[in-house]
Design a protein around this motif. Structure first.
Motif, PDB file in Angstrom:
ATOM      1  N   ALA A 182     -63.809  67.266  96.206  1.00  0.00           N
ATOM      2  CA  ALA A 182     -62.896  68.194  96.876  1.00  0.00           C
ATOM      3  C   ALA A 182     -62.554  67.720  98.276  1.00  0.00           C
ATOM      4  CB  ALA A 182     -63.535  69.576  96.952  1.00  0.00           C
ATOM      5  N   SER A 206     -50.456  77.113  96.053  1.00  0.00           N
ATOM      6  CA  SER A 206     -51.534  76.741  95.141  1.00  0.00           C
ATOM      7  C   SER A 206     -51.195  77.142  93.714  1.00  0.00           C
ATOM      8  CB  SER A 206     -52.851  77.399  95.573  1.00  0.00           C
ATOM      9  OG  SER A 206     -53.254  76.922  96.830  1.00  0.00           O
ATOM     10  N   TRP A 225     -52.876  75.804  90.109  1.00  0.00           N
ATOM     11  CA  TRP A 225     -54.271  76.040  90.451  1.00  0.00           C
ATOM     12  C   TRP A 225     -54.609  77.521  90.416  1.00  0.00           C
ATOM     13  CZ3 TRP A 225     -54.352  72.689  95.524  1.00  0.00           C
ATOM     14  CH2 TRP A 225     -54.408  71.341  95.181  1.00  0.00           C
ATOM     15  N   ARG A 226     -55.814  77.800  90.019  1.00  0.00           N
ATOM     16  CA  ARG A 226     -56.378  79.139  90.180  1.00  0.00           C
ATOM     17  C   ARG A 226     -57.004  79.184  91.569  1.00  0.00           C
ATOM     18  NH1 ARG A 226     -56.624  81.743  85.393  1.00  0.00           N
ATOM     19  NH2 ARG A 226     -58.487  82.973  85.760  1.00  0.00           N
ATOM     20  N   ASN A 232     -67.782  81.013  91.866  1.00  0.00           N
ATOM     21  CA  ASN A 232     -66.406  80.749  91.446  1.00  0.00           C
ATOM     22  C   ASN A 232     -66.157  81.406  90.087  1.00  0.00           C
ATOM     23  OD1 ASN A 232     -63.861  79.704  91.046  1.00  0.00           O
ATOM     24  ND2 ASN A 232     -64.503  77.577  90.969  1.00  0.00           N
ATOM     25  N   GLN A 281     -59.536  76.191  91.285  1.00  0.00           N
ATOM     26  CA  GLN A 281     -59.501  74.819  91.774  1.00  0.00           C
ATOM     27  C   GLN A 281     -59.410  74.769  93.293  1.00  0.00           C
ATOM     28  OE1 GLN A 281     -57.301  75.844  89.286  1.00  0.00           O
ATOM     29  NE2 GLN A 281     -58.311  74.862  87.581  1.00  0.00           N
ATOM     30  N   GLY A 285     -66.052  71.114  91.140  1.00  0.00           N
ATOM     31  CA  GLY A 285     -65.038  71.874  90.416  1.00  0.00           C
ATOM     32  C   GLY A 285     -63.810  72.229  91.242  1.00  0.00           C
ATOM     33  N   TYR A 286     -63.892  72.076  92.542  1.00  0.00           N
ATOM     34  CA  TYR A 286     -62.744  72.402  93.397  1.00  0.00           C
ATOM     35  C   TYR A 286     -61.923  71.146  93.691  1.00  0.00           C
ATOM     36  CZ  TYR A 286     -65.043  76.844  94.446  1.00  0.00           C
ATOM     37  OH  TYR A 286     -65.636  78.075  94.355  1.00  0.00           O
ATOM     38  N   GLU A 287     -60.621  71.322  93.738  1.00  0.00           N
ATOM     39  CA  GLU A 287     -59.722  70.279  94.227  1.00  0.00           C
ATOM     40  C   GLU A 287     -59.664  70.339  95.744  1.00  0.00           C
ATOM     41  OE1 GLU A 287     -57.841  68.013  92.466  1.00  0.00           O
ATOM     42  OE2 GLU A 287     -58.822  68.686  90.633  1.00  0.00           O
TER      43      GLU A 287
END
Length: 150
Positions: free
Chosen positions: A2, A25, A30-31, A81, A86, A102-104
Motif C-alpha cells: 500500500a 476512489s 475501489w471499496r 476492514n 482497497q 490488502g489495501y492499495e
C-alpha cells in the motif's frame, strides 16, 4: 504494498475534501473504509455524506447498520476492514493500521490548523517510514489543487 498519502488540510475542512476523494476512489472501482476515532465524529460524518451536495450523495453505511461487507463505503471506529476495502481514509487523528495488507492506498487526513493534529501526523509519517511504506505528503495550493510536497 500500500502507498500512504498524507493530506494536509488547511484551505478546506475534511467535510469538503473527503467526499471528493471517496468519489474518486469509487470511480476507480475501489471499496472504501473511513475510520474516525469516536462515535460522535462517525455520526456527524454519516449525516454529512448523505447531504454534502444538493446534486448527489455518497452511498455508504456504518457497522451498526449491519451487512458491513456489502457496503461500497463503510464508516467505522474500528481498526479492521469489514468491507474488503482497497482504500482506507483515516480522519480526525485516526492512526495507521498495524497491517496495510490488502489495501492499495491509505490516506491520512489531518487538520493543518490544529497543533495536536500536526504532531500526530508527524508521528504517523515517521511510523509509516519505519514500516517501510511508500509515503507521500500533499498540500493544497492557493487555487485548491493538491501538490505533492514530499
Amino acid at each position: 504494498m500500500a502507498e500512504v498519502l498524507f493530506y494536509h488540510l488547511q484551505r478546506q475542512p475534511l467535510e469538503a475534501v473527503l467526499p471528493v476523494l471517496i468519489t474518486r476512489s469509487l470511480e476507480r472501482g475501489w471499496r472504501v473504509v473511513v475510520e474516525v476515532p469516536d462515535e460522535e465524529r462517525l455520526a456527524a460524518l454519516d449525516d454529512h455524506l448523505w447531504t454534502f451536495s444538493e446534486e448527489s450523495f455518497l452511498p455508504h453505511g456504518t457497522e451498526k447498520e449491519g451487512d458491513a461487507a456489502s457496503q461500497p463505503v463503510l464508516l467505522t471506529t474500528g481498526r479492521h476492514n469489514p468491507n474488503g476495502a482497497q482504500v482506507r481514509f483515516l480522519a480526525a487523528s485516526a492512526r495507521l493500521p498495524d497491517s496495510v495488507d490488502g489495501y492499495e492506498r491509505i490516506v491520512l487526513m489531518f487538520d493543518g490548523n490544529d497543533a495536536e493534529a500536526l504532531v500526530a501526523a508527524r508521528e504517523e509519517w515517521k511510523r509509516a517510514r519505519e514500516m517501510g511504506l511508500a509515503a507521500t505528503y500533499w498540500q493544497q495550493d492557493e487555487a485548491g489543487r493538491w501538490i505533492k510536497k514530499a
